[in-house]
Design an enzyme around this catalytic site. Structure first.
Site, mmCIF file in Angstrom:
data_model
loop_
_atom_site.group_PDB
_atom_site.id
_atom_site.type_symbol
_atom_site.label_atom_id
_atom_site.label_comp_id
_atom_site.label_asym_id
_atom_site.label_seq_id
_atom_site.Cartn_x
_atom_site.Cartn_y
_atom_site.Cartn_z
ATOM 1 N N ASP A 42 -68.143 -1.966 -18.433
ATOM 2 C CA ASP A 42 -67.555 -2.702 -19.213
ATOM 3 C C ASP A 42 -66.466 -2.001 -19.919
ATOM 4 O O ASP A 42 -66.314 -0.933 -19.830
ATOM 5 C CB ASP A 42 -68.542 -3.119 -20.434
ATOM 6 C CG ASP A 42 -69.822 -3.966 -19.887
ATOM 7 O OD1 ASP A 42 -69.537 -4.690 -18.884
ATOM 8 O OD2 ASP A 42 -70.837 -3.808 -20.432
ATOM 9 N N TYR A 70 -77.369 6.519 -17.628
ATOM 10 C CA TYR A 70 -76.866 6.246 -18.803
ATOM 11 C C TYR A 70 -77.086 6.912 -19.981
ATOM 12 O O TYR A 70 -78.337 6.984 -20.243
ATOM 13 C CB TYR A 70 -76.792 4.789 -18.944
ATOM 14 C CG TYR A 70 -76.513 3.960 -17.838
ATOM 15 C CD1 TYR A 70 -74.938 3.440 -17.631
ATOM 16 C CD2 TYR A 70 -76.960 3.256 -16.911
ATOM 17 C CE1 TYR A 70 -74.414 2.498 -16.761
ATOM 18 C CE2 TYR A 70 -76.397 2.627 -15.775
ATOM 19 C CZ TYR A 70 -75.192 2.194 -15.786
ATOM 20 O OH TYR A 70 -74.656 1.543 -14.824
ATOM 21 N N ASP A 84 -73.491 -6.052 -26.813
ATOM 22 C CA ASP A 84 -72.942 -4.860 -27.528
ATOM 23 C C ASP A 84 -72.077 -5.316 -28.478
ATOM 24 O O ASP A 84 -72.052 -6.631 -28.981
ATOM 25 C CB ASP A 84 -72.268 -4.389 -26.300
ATOM 26 C CG ASP A 84 -71.094 -5.127 -25.654
ATOM 27 O OD1 ASP A 84 -70.672 -6.440 -26.205
ATOM 28 O OD2 ASP A 84 -70.639 -4.834 -24.513
ATOM 29 N N ARG A 176 -77.690 -3.214 -21.828
ATOM 30 C CA ARG A 176 -77.411 -4.264 -22.958
ATOM 31 C C ARG A 176 -78.551 -4.940 -23.152
ATOM 32 O O ARG A 176 -79.195 -5.179 -24.120
ATOM 33 C CB ARG A 176 -76.197 -5.148 -22.693
ATOM 34 C CG ARG A 176 -74.983 -4.657 -22.926
ATOM 35 C CD ARG A 176 -73.773 -5.280 -22.813
ATOM 36 N NE ARG A 176 -73.625 -5.396 -21.210
ATOM 37 C CZ ARG A 176 -73.249 -6.630 -21.043
ATOM 38 N NH1 ARG A 176 -73.101 -7.828 -21.678
ATOM 39 N NH2 ARG A 176 -72.915 -6.762 -19.507
#
Length: 237
Positions: A42, A70, A84, A176
């Site tokens: 993103d 991550y 988010d 997310r």
């Protein structure tokens, strides 16, 4: 005349860049015809982007399917339409009676193989159109759950509102969605406030080129992993 440069560049995508922008910039600097990446980040996310150039783009699927790591921060008490902080806040809740033990217990619920419903704000397509494009038009469509595996969730810190977490997972996992689901168990909701991809397979962001390195074409070429080496890596799988 365009150059014939085939291989892979490890790039540390900065915040605010789309994955497409990163690939396109590298393609133009190298003056090559073909380039692609192995997994979208993103715009607000940072970290490792594997950029394939030339004929090595045919290896895209093999590297895209590799496990990811991550580093992320989940903001408790905030629910957005995108999962988010880039999205619109749709709910704010008080965060109370939540301690580190409860956070760890909630996260542990998602270790192993789970099913996730992909978010509307994603690059998946529905009838040829990307879901995030539909979402921006206020359209929501049904998405089928997908099986992914969360290999490990390590809670690094918790200050009462912010949960810093490192997640090792299979390809196709949405951090997310994981944040939202953990927030549901805790009863307050959650959204991702920070996301950084540290690893894809055996590739690490520690070895990736920074944005400043793109100013030196020779340095970019020096850091490209050759297609011969890439073929060797895929043959080992």
């Amino acid at each position: 005349m365009q150059n014939d440069i085939s291989g892979m560049l490890l790039f540390d995508k900065p915040e605010g860049w789309t994955s497409f922008k990163a690939v396109n910039k590298i393609r133009k600097i190298l003056n090559i015809k073909k380039a692609g990446h192995c997994g979208t980040l993103d715009p607000s996310a940072t970290g490792l982007l594997l950029v394939l150039t030339g004929t090595s783009t045919k290896l895209q699927n093999k590297f895209m399917k590799q496990d990811k790591v991550y580093l992320s921060t989940f903001l408790l008490g905030t629910i957005t339409d995108s999962g988010d902080l880039d999205g619109n806040i749709i709910e704010k809740n008080e965060v109370k009676d939540i301690n580190l033990e409860k956070v760890i217990k909630a996260a542990d619920c998602f270790k192993g193989e789970i099913e996730q419903i992909p978010p509307m704000y994603s690059a998946l397509k529905h009838k040829g159109k990307k879901l995030y494009e539909l979402a921006r038009e206020g359209i929501t469509v049904e998405r089928k759950p997908r099986k992914v595996t969360i290999k490990n969730i390590d809670i690094i810190s918790f200050d009462g509102i912010n949960v810093e977490v490192r997640v090792e997972c299979t390809s196709g996992t949405y951090i997310r969605t994981l944040a939202e689901d953990i927030g549901k168990i805790l009863g307050c909701g959650a959204a991702v406030s920070r996301l950084r991809r540290e690893k894809i397979g055996n590739f690490s962001v520690d070895d990736a080129m920074k944005e400043s390195g793109l100013e030196n074409t020779d340095l970019i070429i020096k850091n490209i992993i050759s297609i011969e080496d890439l073929n060797g890596m895929t043959n080992e799988k």
